[in-house]
Design a protein around this motif. Sequence first.
Motif, mmCIF file in Angstrom:
data_model
loop_
_atom_site.group_PDB
_atom_site.id
_atom_site.type_symbol
_atom_site.label_atom_id
_atom_site.label_comp_id
_atom_site.label_asym_id
_atom_site.label_seq_id
_atom_site.Cartn_x
_atom_site.Cartn_y
_atom_site.Cartn_z
ATOM 1 N N ILE A 1 0.863 -1.417 0.137
ATOM 2 C CA ILE A 1 -0.054 -0.044 0.050
ATOM 3 C C ILE A 1 0.932 1.242 0.127
ATOM 4 O O ILE A 1 1.734 1.301 1.000
ATOM 5 C CB ILE A 1 -0.909 0.008 1.159
ATOM 6 C CG1 ILE A 1 -2.073 -0.955 0.867
ATOM 7 C CG2 ILE A 1 -1.811 1.259 1.356
ATOM 8 C CD1 ILE A 1 -3.050 -1.133 2.043
ATOM 9 N N GLY A 2 0.702 1.896 -0.839
ATOM 10 C CA GLY A 2 1.437 3.131 -1.224
ATOM 11 C C GLY A 2 0.763 4.455 -0.759
ATOM 12 O O GLY A 2 -0.470 4.616 -1.094
ATOM 13 N N THR A 3 1.485 5.514 0.042
ATOM 14 C CA THR A 3 0.644 6.710 0.369
ATOM 15 C C THR A 3 1.837 7.682 0.410
ATOM 16 O O THR A 3 2.951 7.527 0.176
ATOM 17 C CB THR A 3 0.242 6.551 1.726
ATOM 18 O OG1 THR A 3 1.200 6.033 2.839
ATOM 19 C CG2 THR A 3 -0.864 5.369 1.878
ATOM 20 N N SER B 1 -4.288 -7.987 4.004
ATOM 21 C CA SER B 1 -5.691 -7.994 4.626
ATOM 22 C C SER B 1 -6.589 -7.328 3.734
ATOM 23 O O SER B 1 -7.739 -7.111 3.953
ATOM 24 C CB SER B 1 -5.857 -7.000 5.912
ATOM 25 O OG SER B 1 -5.300 -5.914 5.875
ATOM 26 N N ALA B 2 -6.157 -6.925 2.523
ATOM 27 C CA ALA B 2 -6.977 -6.559 1.455
ATOM 28 C C ALA B 2 -8.093 -7.375 1.081
ATOM 29 O O ALA B 2 -7.938 -8.481 0.802
ATOM 30 C CB ALA B 2 -6.082 -6.057 0.440
ATOM 31 N N VAL B 3 -9.207 -6.664 0.922
ATOM 32 C CA VAL B 3 -10.381 -7.579 0.713
ATOM 33 C C VAL B 3 -11.377 -6.779 -0.271
ATOM 34 O O VAL B 3 -11.621 -5.479 -0.227
ATOM 35 C CB VAL B 3 -11.168 -7.705 1.885
ATOM 36 C CG1 VAL B 3 -11.581 -6.825 2.771
ATOM 37 C CG2 VAL B 3 -12.622 -8.937 1.780
ATOM 38 N N THR C 1 -2.736 3.780 -2.768
ATOM 39 C CA THR C 1 -2.563 2.728 -3.915
ATOM 40 C C THR C 1 -2.402 1.320 -3.369
ATOM 41 O O THR C 1 -1.809 1.107 -2.115
ATOM 42 C CB THR C 1 -1.467 3.005 -4.806
ATOM 43 O OG1 THR C 1 -0.239 2.705 -4.160
ATOM 44 C CG2 THR C 1 -1.523 4.511 -5.186
ATOM 45 N N LEU C 2 -2.972 0.417 -4.047
ATOM 46 C CA LEU C 2 -2.716 -1.047 -3.641
ATOM 47 C C LEU C 2 -1.888 -1.720 -4.918
ATOM 48 O O LEU C 2 -2.512 -1.860 -5.901
ATOM 49 C CB LEU C 2 -4.038 -1.548 -3.364
ATOM 50 C CG LEU C 2 -4.071 -3.035 -2.849
ATOM 51 C CD1 LEU C 2 -5.182 -3.322 -1.955
ATOM 52 C CD2 LEU C 2 -4.264 -4.131 -4.123
ATOM 53 N N HIS D 1 2.774 -5.298 -11.385
ATOM 54 C CA HIS D 1 2.168 -5.539 -12.716
ATOM 55 C C HIS D 1 0.651 -5.249 -12.516
ATOM 56 O O HIS D 1 0.004 -4.593 -13.608
ATOM 57 C CB HIS D 1 2.315 -6.917 -13.371
ATOM 58 C CG HIS D 1 3.723 -7.357 -13.454
ATOM 59 N ND1 HIS D 1 4.505 -6.625 -14.264
ATOM 60 C CD2 HIS D 1 4.608 -8.308 -13.214
ATOM 61 C CE1 HIS D 1 5.746 -6.874 -14.571
ATOM 62 N NE2 HIS D 1 5.618 -8.055 -13.535
ATOM 63 N N ILE D 2 0.177 -5.327 -11.502
ATOM 64 C CA ILE D 2 -1.176 -4.828 -11.190
ATOM 65 C C ILE D 2 -1.322 -3.849 -9.951
ATOM 66 O O ILE D 2 -0.903 -4.273 -8.975
ATOM 67 C CB ILE D 2 -2.162 -6.353 -10.658
ATOM 68 C CG1 ILE D 2 -1.925 -7.332 -11.924
ATOM 69 C CG2 ILE D 2 -3.618 -5.883 -10.418
ATOM 70 C CD1 ILE D 2 -2.810 -8.547 -11.703
ATOM 71 N N LYS D 3 -1.988 -2.748 -10.095
ATOM 72 C CA LYS D 3 -1.892 -1.825 -9.276
ATOM 73 C C LYS D 3 -3.399 -0.966 -9.556
ATOM 74 O O LYS D 3 -3.852 -0.692 -10.365
ATOM 75 C CB LYS D 3 -0.933 -0.792 -9.452
ATOM 76 C CG LYS D 3 0.018 -0.613 -10.999
ATOM 77 C CD LYS D 3 1.191 -0.255 -10.806
ATOM 78 C CE LYS D 3 1.690 -0.530 -12.421
ATOM 79 N NZ LYS D 3 3.416 -0.547 -12.243
#
Length: 212
Positions: free
Chosen positions: A33-35, A49-51, A85-86, A133-135
């Motif tokens: 996770i980007g901030t 824990s992303a859902v 971002t994830l 590759h997936i963001k």
Amino acid sequence: MKHLSRAQIDGLSPWTRAHLINSITGYKPANLIGTISLSGNTNLAVFSSAVHLGSHPPLVGFIVRPANGVPRNTYENIKETQVFTLNHVHESFIEKAHYTSAKFPRDVSEFSKCKLTEEWVEGFAAPFVLESHIKVGLKYLQEVPIELNGAVLMIGEVVHITFPESALQERGSLDLNAVGNVCISGLDTYHRVQTLGTFPYADPSAIPRFDK
């Protein structure tokens, strides 16, 4: 088979208990996770824990653990800037991703320390991970406190998705094998993803005969 009662679980050492409870739910997604803070300090942290919370509107959530007096830069940055971002973790950089979990000072960027590259989308304030590759870019919508342990469910609306066109499958899902995605078990163990089967919609009138 080993059985543990609640009393026995409570009797485990804190580190053993943390590893055990973190592993009993099985494999989990590995995401960075980007901030960024209002003062311009970027931050990157690995989360498992992303859902998915819904597709219309497209919502994704993740859990921020209790702070116990320790600054949570990801949480603070999201509340300040309202975006994050994830970024999926792949086999090619799992070690770098793992060490973003170290507790660096707020003014030290994990991008720099862990040798990952910031990527920016025009008009969107939070950094993506170039190596991923997936963001997904998300706009913060809501936090839901979990009163039982002080954790917080952070909910964001998907406003950007980037992925290789070759990974998009006919039904609309993404081929995670094709991009070398990994998953996490426990606190610190990473695994390859392997597709075992794809099945049709589970219509009650078309259930297979499950002969033993």
